[in-house]
Enzyme design. Structure first.
Site, PDB file in Angstrom:
ATOM      1  CB  ALA A  99      -0.974  -0.012   1.172  1.00 55.83           C
ATOM      2  CG  LEU A 100       4.515   0.397  -1.826  1.00 61.85           C
ATOM      3  CD1 LEU A 100       5.514   0.076  -2.949  1.00 61.85           C
ATOM      4  CD2 LEU A 100       5.193   0.260  -0.466  1.00 61.85           C
ATOM      5  CG  HIS A 101       2.443   6.021   1.746  1.00 61.33           C
ATOM      6  ND1 HIS A 101       3.570   6.571   2.305  1.00 61.33           N
ATOM      7  CD2 HIS A 101       2.011   5.073   2.619  1.00 61.33           C
ATOM      8  CE1 HIS A 101       3.801   6.022   3.479  1.00 61.33           C
ATOM      9  NE2 HIS A 101       2.879   5.090   3.693  1.00 61.33           N
ATOM     10  CG  HIS A 102       3.982  11.111  -0.310  1.00 57.94           C
ATOM     11  ND1 HIS A 102       4.233  12.390   0.114  1.00 57.94           N
ATOM     12  CD2 HIS A 102       2.872  10.718   0.347  1.00 57.94           C
ATOM     13  CE1 HIS A 102       3.302  12.745   0.997  1.00 57.94           C
ATOM     14  NE2 HIS A 102       2.461  11.754   1.140  1.00 57.94           N
ATOM     15  N   GLY A 103       5.684   8.379   1.373  1.00 54.60           N
ATOM     16  CA  GLY A 103       6.620   8.111   2.484  1.00 54.60           C
ATOM     17  C   GLY A 103       7.581   6.984   2.104  1.00 54.60           C
ATOM     18  CG  HIS A 104       6.127   2.988   1.589  1.00 53.24           C
ATOM     19  ND1 HIS A 104       4.756   3.078   1.513  1.00 53.24           N
ATOM     20  CD2 HIS A 104       6.383   2.224   2.687  1.00 53.24           C
ATOM     21  CE1 HIS A 104       4.206   2.392   2.509  1.00 53.24           C
ATOM     22  NE2 HIS A 104       5.165   1.862   3.240  1.00 53.24           N
ATOM     23  CE  LYS A 116       4.542   5.735   9.240  1.00 53.64           C
ATOM     24  NZ  LYS A 116       3.650   4.956  10.121  1.00 53.64           N
ATOM     25  CB  SER A 151      -0.170   1.558   4.429  1.00 56.39           C
ATOM     26  OG  SER A 151       1.127   1.592   3.900  1.00 56.39           O
TER      27      SER A 151
HETATM   28  P1  AMP Z   1       5.326  -0.209   6.222  1.00 50.97           P
HETATM   29  O1  AMP Z   1       4.949  -0.574   4.826  1.00 50.97           O
HETATM   30  O2  AMP Z   1       4.318   0.639   6.910  1.00 50.97           O
HETATM   31  O3  AMP Z   1       5.805  -1.384   7.025  1.00 50.97           O
HETATM   32  O4  AMP Z   1       6.584   0.746   6.063  1.00 50.97           O
HETATM   33  C1  AMP Z   1       7.736   0.316   5.386  1.00 50.97           C
HETATM   34  C2  AMP Z   1       8.845   1.284   5.699  1.00 50.97           C
HETATM   35  O5  AMP Z   1       8.483   2.597   5.245  1.00 50.97           O
HETATM   36  C3  AMP Z   1       9.120   1.387   7.208  1.00 50.97           C
HETATM   37  O6  AMP Z   1      10.523   1.485   7.407  1.00 50.97           O
HETATM   38  C4  AMP Z   1       8.409   2.661   7.572  1.00 50.97           C
HETATM   39  O7  AMP Z   1       8.972   3.296   8.713  1.00 50.97           O
HETATM   40  C5  AMP Z   1       8.621   3.493   6.323  1.00 50.97           C
HETATM   41  N1  AMP Z   1       7.610   4.547   6.239  1.00 50.97           N
HETATM   42  C6  AMP Z   1       6.265   4.385   6.233  1.00 50.97           C
HETATM   43  N2  AMP Z   1       5.651   5.585   6.213  1.00 50.97           N
HETATM   44  C7  AMP Z   1       6.635   6.521   6.219  1.00 50.97           C
HETATM   45  C8  AMP Z   1       6.663   7.955   6.232  1.00 50.97           C
HETATM   46  N3  AMP Z   1       5.553   8.659   6.256  1.00 50.97           N
HETATM   47  N4  AMP Z   1       7.864   8.568   6.230  1.00 50.97           N
HETATM   48  C9  AMP Z   1       9.012   7.856   6.237  1.00 50.97           C
HETATM   49  N5  AMP Z   1       9.057   6.516   6.226  1.00 50.97           N
HETATM   50  C10 AMP Z   1       7.896   5.860   6.230  1.00 50.97           C
END
Ligand code: AMP
Length: 291
Positions: free
Chosen positions: A32-37, A149, A186
């Site tokens: 569920a990727l976004h601009h944070g990823h 985060k 996500s």
């Molecule tokens: P997730 O898919 O939520 O497990 O996140 C995968 C990686 O992306 C993890 O290392 C998260 O900390 C990082 N991540 C998720 N959202 C953000 C964000 N808004 N800013 C920076 N890194 C993020």
């Protein structure tokens, strides 16, 4: 971009690049990727010849009453986003590929895993550390990228990589926010429009503490009560935790003294748990950039 679903194919892909002398960077995600990823992807691309993203919603880090089934899954969208950001390979294994047998071996990072979010979610960081260890063993990257985060997750993974003498350097990437300050996540996809409108109050509450800090306040209880007061102004937000910790050890602080401190917040909004953090750095106390 290659789309790879088996460990054997992924290892083949990595070794062909290694033979050519290329460095490999890795961004593990649950999709569920976004601009944070994508901020992690961009940093990874800037520092490595080859960028690999993994997408795997890891069941072992969800508790029995948590949102594993409801966690958003958007593989086509994710592949497209990775392709458009220059990712070289996406590794998206199925459950059988990651857990062919029930696990007999787990990774437990003592102390760091049982405090803070680990107290609310027993077993969560064991699941995280174990799956990240598996992924790092499969990919064997030079560098692996994690978001600040999830500050405690980053601390747990760093300590695991250090204690187990892993090859990869663990790199932390600053939190990416939406225009209204909400940390990109996500899980934000599961907020109703009304919840999405009030969600930035969590960040605003943290900014209240930051402003106090910038005027010289160092007492943790006072800084934390500023967060609680603002969060309480929005009845649909339930603050689950609010802590001021030493950035390196995650130990609770009574005062912010010389070293950097981190403000860690979790809050429930409807069915979604929001998580946010930022660091309070004494040397940036006057005129530092807004988080
Ligand atoms: P997730 O898919 O939520 O497990 O996140 C995968 C990686 O992306 C993890 O290392 C998260 O900390 C990082 N991540 C998720 N959202 C953000 C964000 N808004 N800013 C920076 N890194 C993020």
């Amino acid at each position: 971009m290659q789309s790879i679903s088996t460990r054997a194919d992924l290892r083949g892909f990595v070794s062909s690049h290694r033979r050519a002398g290329r460095t490999v960077g890795f961004v593990p995600t649950m999709g569920a990727l976004h601009h944070g990823h994508m901020a992690l992807v961009e940093r990874c691309r800037a520092e490595n010849d080859v960028t690999i993203v993994s997408i795997f919603v890891n069941p072992t880090q969800f508790g029995p009453n948590e949102d594993f089934d409801a966690y958003p899954r958007r593989i086509d969208h994710d592949l497209e986003l990775c392709r458009s950001h220059g990712v070289d390979a996406v590794f998206h294994p199925g459950m059988q590929e990651m857990y062919p047998e029930p696990l007999r071996t787990v990774v437990e990072v003592a102390e760091l895993s049982s405090i803070l979010i680990g107290e609310q979610r027993p077993g969560h960081f064991r699941g995280v550390a174990t799956v990240v260890a598996k992924l790092l063993n499969i990919v064997e990257p030079d560098r692996a990228y994690f978001g600040e985060k999830d500050f405690q997750q980053l601390a747990v993974v760093r300590r695991m990589a250090f204690d187990l003498s892993m090859r990869a350097t663990i790199v932390g990437v600053p939190t990416v926010r939406e225009a209204d300050g909400l940390a990109a996540s996500s899980r934000n996809l599961r907020l109703t429009p009304a919840e999405r409108r009030v969600a930035p109050v969590v960040h605003q509450a943290m900014l209240d503490a930051k402003r106090l800090f910038e005027t010289g306040e160092r007492d943790a209880a006072t800084l934390l009560s500023a967060v609680r007061a603002r969060a309480a102004s929005e009845p649909s937000i339930a603050l689950l935790s609010c802590d001021l910790c030493d950035s390196a050890t995650l130990g609770a602080l009574r005062r912010v003294a010389d070293g950097p401190a981190v403000l860690l917040v979790t809050a429930r909004l409807g069915s979604v748990v929001l998580i946010d953090q930022f660091e309070l750095k004494p040397d940036l106390a006057t005129g530092g950039p807004a988080a």
